[in-house]
Design an enzyme around this catalytic site. Structure first.
Site, short mmCIF file in Angstrom:
data_model
loop_
_atom_site.label_atom_id
_atom_site.label_comp_id
_atom_site.label_asym_id
_atom_site.label_seq_id
_atom_site.Cartn_x
_atom_site.Cartn_y
_atom_site.Cartn_z
N ASP A 37 0.86 -1.19 0.00
CA ASP A 37 0.00 0.00 0.00
C ASP A 37 0.88 1.23 0.00
O ASP A 37 2.09 1.15 0.27
CB ASP A 37 -0.90 0.01 1.26
CG ASP A 37 -2.21 0.78 1.04
OD1 ASP A 37 -2.14 2.00 0.80
OD2 ASP A 37 -3.28 0.17 1.11
N ASN A 90 -6.47 -5.57 -5.06
CA ASN A 90 -7.54 -4.86 -4.37
C ASN A 90 -7.41 -3.34 -4.46
O ASN A 90 -8.42 -2.64 -4.45
CB ASN A 90 -7.54 -5.30 -2.89
CG ASN A 90 -8.32 -4.35 -2.02
OD1 ASN A 90 -9.55 -4.40 -1.96
ND2 ASN A 90 -7.61 -3.45 -1.33
N TYR A 161 -14.57 4.94 -13.72
CA TYR A 161 -14.62 3.84 -12.74
C TYR A 161 -15.27 2.61 -13.36
O TYR A 161 -14.74 1.50 -13.25
CB TYR A 161 -15.40 4.31 -11.50
CG TYR A 161 -15.34 3.33 -10.34
CD1 TYR A 161 -14.19 3.20 -9.57
CD2 TYR A 161 -16.45 2.53 -10.03
CE1 TYR A 161 -14.14 2.30 -8.51
CE2 TYR A 161 -16.40 1.64 -8.97
CZ TYR A 161 -15.25 1.52 -8.21
OH TYR A 161 -15.20 0.62 -7.16
N LYS A 165 -13.58 -1.07 -13.99
CA LYS A 165 -14.07 -2.28 -13.32
C LYS A 165 -14.59 -3.31 -14.33
O LYS A 165 -14.48 -4.51 -14.11
CB LYS A 165 -15.12 -1.92 -12.27
CG LYS A 165 -14.56 -1.10 -11.10
CD LYS A 165 -13.44 -1.83 -10.39
CE LYS A 165 -12.94 -1.10 -9.16
NZ LYS A 165 -11.84 -1.80 -8.46
N THR A 196 -16.57 1.34 3.88
CA THR A 196 -15.11 1.44 4.03
C THR A 196 -14.72 2.92 4.00
O THR A 196 -15.54 3.77 3.66
CB THR A 196 -14.38 0.76 2.83
OG1 THR A 196 -14.64 1.55 1.66
CG2 THR A 196 -14.85 -0.66 2.60
N1 LIG Z 1 -16.22 0.40 -0.80
C1 LIG Z 1 -17.05 0.07 -1.78
O1 LIG Z 1 -18.27 0.35 -1.72
C2 LIG Z 1 -16.55 -0.70 -2.99
C3 LIG Z 1 -17.50 -1.24 -3.86
C4 LIG Z 1 -17.07 -1.95 -4.98
C5 LIG Z 1 -15.71 -2.11 -5.22
N2 LIG Z 1 -14.80 -1.56 -4.36
C6 LIG Z 1 -13.38 -1.77 -4.66
O2 LIG Z 1 -12.76 -2.40 -3.58
C7 LIG Z 1 -11.37 -2.06 -3.54
C8 LIG Z 1 -11.01 -1.58 -2.15
O3 LIG Z 1 -11.79 -0.45 -1.85
P1 LIG Z 1 -12.06 0.07 -0.36
O4 LIG Z 1 -13.47 0.50 -0.34
O5 LIG Z 1 -11.56 -0.89 0.65
O6 LIG Z 1 -11.16 1.39 -0.42
P2 LIG Z 1 -10.14 2.06 0.63
O7 LIG Z 1 -9.84 3.41 0.10
O8 LIG Z 1 -10.69 1.93 2.00
O9 LIG Z 1 -8.86 1.12 0.49
C9 LIG Z 1 -8.13 1.09 -0.71
C10 LIG Z 1 -6.66 0.99 -0.38
O10 LIG Z 1 -5.95 1.01 -1.63
C11 LIG Z 1 -4.82 1.84 -1.45
N3 LIG Z 1 -4.35 2.40 -2.71
C12 LIG Z 1 -4.96 3.36 -3.47
N4 LIG Z 1 -4.19 3.67 -4.52
C13 LIG Z 1 -3.07 2.90 -4.42
C14 LIG Z 1 -1.91 2.77 -5.22
N5 LIG Z 1 -1.72 3.51 -6.31
N6 LIG Z 1 -0.99 1.86 -4.85
C15 LIG Z 1 -1.16 1.12 -3.73
N7 LIG Z 1 -2.22 1.20 -2.93
C16 LIG Z 1 -3.18 2.09 -3.28
C17 LIG Z 1 -5.28 2.93 -0.50
O11 LIG Z 1 -4.18 3.57 0.12
C18 LIG Z 1 -6.15 2.16 0.47
O12 LIG Z 1 -5.44 1.67 1.57
C19 LIG Z 1 -11.17 -1.00 -4.63
O13 LIG Z 1 -10.66 -1.60 -5.79
C20 LIG Z 1 -12.59 -0.48 -4.87
O14 LIG Z 1 -12.77 0.05 -6.16
C21 LIG Z 1 -15.19 -0.87 -3.25
#
Ligand SMILES: NC(=O)c1ccc[n+]([C@@H]2O[C@H](COP(=O)([O-])OP(=O)(O)OC[C@H]3O[C@@H](n4cnc5c(N)ncnc54)[C@H](O)[C@@H]3O)[C@@H](O)[C@H]2O)c1
Length: 265
Positions: A37, A90, A161, A165, A196
């Protein structure tokens, strides 16, 4: 059930949110985990939780958009734990919610570099190590990429986005076919709206900008999930653990939707 004893996992964006909880669930189930991360402080909190529960994990600072940093992350994992068996792609960002005609090419490219290039690079650089160890497990190696319900459907002000995806969803299928002979399985996970830090990022701005603010947004989102709640991080982490384990040995190239019924309507 869903044990991953002795396997080695890399989790991108594993400092917090879905990745952080997946790191905890995989470590609890016996995997050695490398969390990568950009966020060092939050990663340390997740590492401490894993260690407190008796698990094994390390952190590697990493930007998923940079190829040489993926090479370094894989090298670190191989040196630390002997190889890679599980990759959770992720890390992702939501990007700016802008109408298409106002979305800059720079914003589009930045989002793609993380959400799509990051997934491609992760797969590319773990494959050699995974290939050399896939024979060790009944379920072989396992690559899991977090897509979204927005990989199936569109949403206003979300073109980049949704494109990223949807790209993850089909890249998963292409990779699954290509890597099946090497006994590496590749699947995508499609969360609904999950509570989150990413979901809560707009809270302050929404509270200032619109009537009802963030709570109105949450109520509206919840009403679109037939199960009547937001998803929790562990709802997704449990699906990830299943796909990482040998219990899913006959699953590849598929979409695991974890959305409280959102897409069923
Ligand atoms: N939260 C939702 O509702 C939701 C829904 C569908 C999909 N997602 C997907 O789930 C995944 C995780 O999302 P989340 O909600 O836990 O988000 P979050 O922001 O809580 O966590 C994402 C993590 O990714 C890290 N990150 C971002 N850019 C980065 C980079 N360039 N290099 C390394 N690390 C990086 C961030 O620092 C963070 O710790 C994402 O791919 C998101 O698109 C989330």
């Amino acid at each position: 059930m869903n044990r991953v004893d002795g396997k080695v996992a890399i989790i991108s964006g594993g400092a917090r949110g879905i990745g952080g909880m997946s790191a905890q669930k995989l470590a609890e189930a016996g995997a050695k985990v490398v969390i990568t991360d950009l966020r060092e402080d939050e990663a340390q909190v997740t590492l401490a939780a894993i260690k407190k529960a008796g698990g094994e994990a390390k952190f590697f600072k990493h930007d998923v958009a940079q190829e040489e940093q993926w090479q370094a992350a894989v090298k670190f994992t191989v040196q630390s734990y002997g190889g890679v068996d599980i990759l959770l792609n992720n890390a992702g960002i939501a990007g700016a919610a802008k109408p298409l005609e106002e979305l800059s090419l720079d914003s589009w490219r930045r989002l793609m570099s993380i959400n799509l290039d990051g997934v491609f690079l992760g797969m590319k650089h773990v494959i050699p190590s995974m290939k050399s160890r896939a024979h060790m497990w009944p379920g072989g190696g396992s690559i899991i990429s977090i897509s979204s319900i927005m990989g199936f459907i569109g949403g206003a002000r979300s073109a980049a986005y949704c494109a990223s995806k949807g790209g993850v969803r089909l890249m998963t299928k292409a990779a699954a076919i290509e890597l099946a002979p090497a006994k590496i399985r590749v699947n995508s996970v499609h969360p609904g709206f999950i509570n989150t830090p990413l979901l809560r990022a707009g809270e302050q701005a929404m509270n200032q900008r619109q009537e009802g603010g963030f709570q109105k947004f949450v109520d509206d989102v919840v009403s679109r999930h037939p199960l009547g709640r937001l998803g929790e991080e562990k709802d997704i982490a449990h699906a990830v653990r299943f796909l990482a384990s040998d219990d899913s040995a006959f699953m590849t190239g598929t979409e695991v939707v974890v959305d409280g019924g959102y897409l069923a309507q």
